[in-house]
Design an enzyme around this catalytic site. Structure first.
Site, PDB file in Angstrom:
ATOM      1  N   LYS A  11      68.994  55.118  44.714  1.00 23.42           N
ATOM      2  CA  LYS A  11      69.484  55.010  46.088  1.00 23.42           C
ATOM      3  C   LYS A  11      70.644  53.994  46.189  1.00 23.42           C
ATOM      4  CE  LYS A  11      65.097  56.340  48.344  1.00 23.42           C
ATOM      5  NZ  LYS A  11      63.995  55.819  49.211  1.00 23.42           N
ATOM      6  N   TYR A  51      65.011  64.827  54.034  1.00 25.56           N
ATOM      7  CA  TYR A  51      63.942  63.994  54.584  1.00 25.56           C
ATOM      8  C   TYR A  51      63.309  64.615  55.835  1.00 25.56           C
ATOM      9  CZ  TYR A  51      64.521  59.819  51.594  1.00 25.56           C
ATOM     10  OH  TYR A  51      64.522  58.915  50.553  1.00 25.56           O
ATOM     11  N   PHE A  59      61.207  55.354  61.671  1.00 32.19           N
ATOM     12  CA  PHE A  59      62.217  54.829  60.746  1.00 32.19           C
ATOM     13  C   PHE A  59      63.253  55.867  60.334  1.00 32.19           C
ATOM     14  CE2 PHE A  59      58.518  56.132  58.131  1.00 32.19           C
ATOM     15  CZ  PHE A  59      59.119  56.988  57.215  1.00 32.19           C
ATOM     16  N   ASN A 114      64.700  50.763  49.068  1.00 26.94           N
ATOM     17  CA  ASN A 114      63.715  50.606  47.998  1.00 26.94           C
ATOM     18  C   ASN A 114      64.102  51.269  46.684  1.00 26.94           C
ATOM     19  OD1 ASN A 114      63.302  53.195  48.811  1.00 26.94           O
ATOM     20  ND2 ASN A 114      61.103  53.007  49.150  1.00 26.94           N
ATOM     21  N   HIS A 117      64.158  57.244  44.779  1.00 24.98           N
ATOM     22  CA  HIS A 117      63.354  58.351  45.299  1.00 24.98           C
ATOM     23  C   HIS A 117      62.859  59.185  44.133  1.00 24.98           C
ATOM     24  CE1 HIS A 117      62.067  61.962  47.442  1.00 24.98           C
ATOM     25  NE2 HIS A 117      62.647  62.618  46.466  1.00 24.98           N
ATOM     26  N   GLU A 128      63.578  70.096  46.532  1.00 26.96           N
ATOM     27  CA  GLU A 128      64.614  69.053  46.502  1.00 26.96           C
ATOM     28  C   GLU A 128      65.708  69.369  45.474  1.00 26.96           C
ATOM     29  OE1 GLU A 128      62.327  65.449  45.947  1.00 26.96           O
ATOM     30  OE2 GLU A 128      61.378  65.654  47.923  1.00 26.96           O
TER      31      GLU A 128
HETATM   32  N1  UDP Z   1      60.663  54.308  54.617  1.00 31.59           N
HETATM   33  C1  UDP Z   1      60.998  53.384  55.573  1.00 31.59           C
HETATM   34  N2  UDP Z   1      59.989  52.845  56.366  1.00 31.59           N
HETATM   35  C2  UDP Z   1      58.682  53.209  56.220  1.00 31.59           C
HETATM   36  C3  UDP Z   1      58.352  54.167  55.244  1.00 31.59           C
HETATM   37  C4  UDP Z   1      59.355  54.693  54.447  1.00 31.59           C
HETATM   38  O1  UDP Z   1      62.166  53.040  55.739  1.00 31.59           O
HETATM   39  O2  UDP Z   1      57.821  52.689  56.970  1.00 31.59           O
HETATM   40  C5  UDP Z   1      61.729  54.918  53.786  1.00 31.59           C
HETATM   41  C6  UDP Z   1      61.733  54.438  52.335  1.00 31.59           C
HETATM   42  O3  UDP Z   1      63.099  54.393  51.890  1.00 31.59           O
HETATM   43  C7  UDP Z   1      60.971  55.553  51.645  1.00 31.59           C
HETATM   44  C8  UDP Z   1      61.456  56.769  52.417  1.00 31.59           C
HETATM   45  O4  UDP Z   1      61.550  56.317  53.761  1.00 31.59           O
HETATM   46  O5  UDP Z   1      61.258  55.619  50.254  1.00 31.59           O
HETATM   47  C9  UDP Z   1      60.548  57.989  52.348  1.00 31.59           C
HETATM   48  O6  UDP Z   1      59.233  57.587  52.689  1.00 31.59           O
HETATM   49  P1  UDP Z   1      57.971  58.112  51.877  1.00 31.59           P
HETATM   50  O7  UDP Z   1      56.766  57.731  52.626  1.00 31.59           O
HETATM   51  O8  UDP Z   1      58.166  59.553  51.543  1.00 31.59           O
HETATM   52  O9  UDP Z   1      58.023  57.220  50.543  1.00 31.59           O
HETATM   53  P2  UDP Z   1      58.388  57.578  49.025  1.00 31.59           P
HETATM   54  O10 UDP Z   1      57.945  58.981  48.764  1.00 31.59           O
HETATM   55  O11 UDP Z   1      59.876  57.393  48.884  1.00 31.59           O
HETATM   56  O12 UDP Z   1      57.623  56.555  48.228  1.00 31.59           O
HETATM   57 MG    MG Z   2      58.253  60.719  49.843  1.00 33.08          MG
END
Ligand code: UDP
Ligand code: MG
Length: 145
Positions: A11, A51, A59, A114, A117, A128
């Site tokens: 990212k 997404y 968020f 974070n 992905h 995806e």
């Molecule tokens: N995210 C965020 N706030 C939250 C949860 C997720 O900004 O409370 C963002 C974060 O960048 C995350 C992405 O949204 O990686 C997608 O969320 P997901 O729950 O799918 O997490 P991942 O699969 O990336 O671990």
């Molecule tokens: Mg996810």
């Protein structure tokens, strides 16, 4: 059956931190290989489609602003059990909860920024990969895993 594939995104925060090489080294050291990789700025329409499962979350706006904020490395990563292995190397979504030694523990800046992905299932990986690599997805057998 060909090796499993997953969609990986280094990212924008991790690209800006210049840790692309360190992250890809972790894939390779753990038996994963890059089949496709491209540095690109993700446009807002692509980000929203990618997404879509989070469209109703509070968020979502912040997430779309962030993922489109600068170049990211979008990649197809392959290997045995690639989806689960890549998720394990990533660590928990919130870097505060991520196991030491995981990519998010070491490189993520915050819950939103974070670092990485990875697809969360084989079904998600196919969806995806088709979004980011439509030409490859049309190749004979590319999505047969
Ligand atoms: N995210 C965020 N706030 C939250 C949860 C997720 O900004 O409370 C963002 C974060 O960048 C995350 C992405 O949204 O990686 C997608 O969320 P997901 O729950 O799918 O997490 P991942 O699969 O990336 O671990
Ligand atoms: Mg996810």
């Amino acid at each position: 059956m060909p090796a499993q594939k997953t969609l990986s995104i280094i990212k924008p925060d991790a690209v800006a931190s210049r840790v692309i090489g360190q992250i890809i080294a972790r894939f390779e050291q753990n038996g994963l290989e890059l089949l496709r990789a491209e540095l690109r700025s993700i446009d807002r329409d692509t980000a929203k489609a990618f997404y879509a499962e989070h469209a109703e979350k509070p968020f979502f706006g912040e997430l779309i602003d962030y993922i489109t904020s600068g170049p990211a490395v979008v990649a197809v990563v392959a290997g045995e059990d690639a989806v689960a292995l890549h998720r394990k190397l990533m660590g928990a979504t919130n870097p505060k909860d991520a196991e030491p030694g995981t990519i998010r523990a070491d490189f993520a800046k915050s819950l939103t920024e974070n670092a990485i992905h990875g697809s969360d299932s084989v079904e998600s990986a196919k969806r995806e990969i088709a979004i980011f690599f439509p030409a490859a997805a049309k190749e004979e057998g590319f999505l047969d895993f």
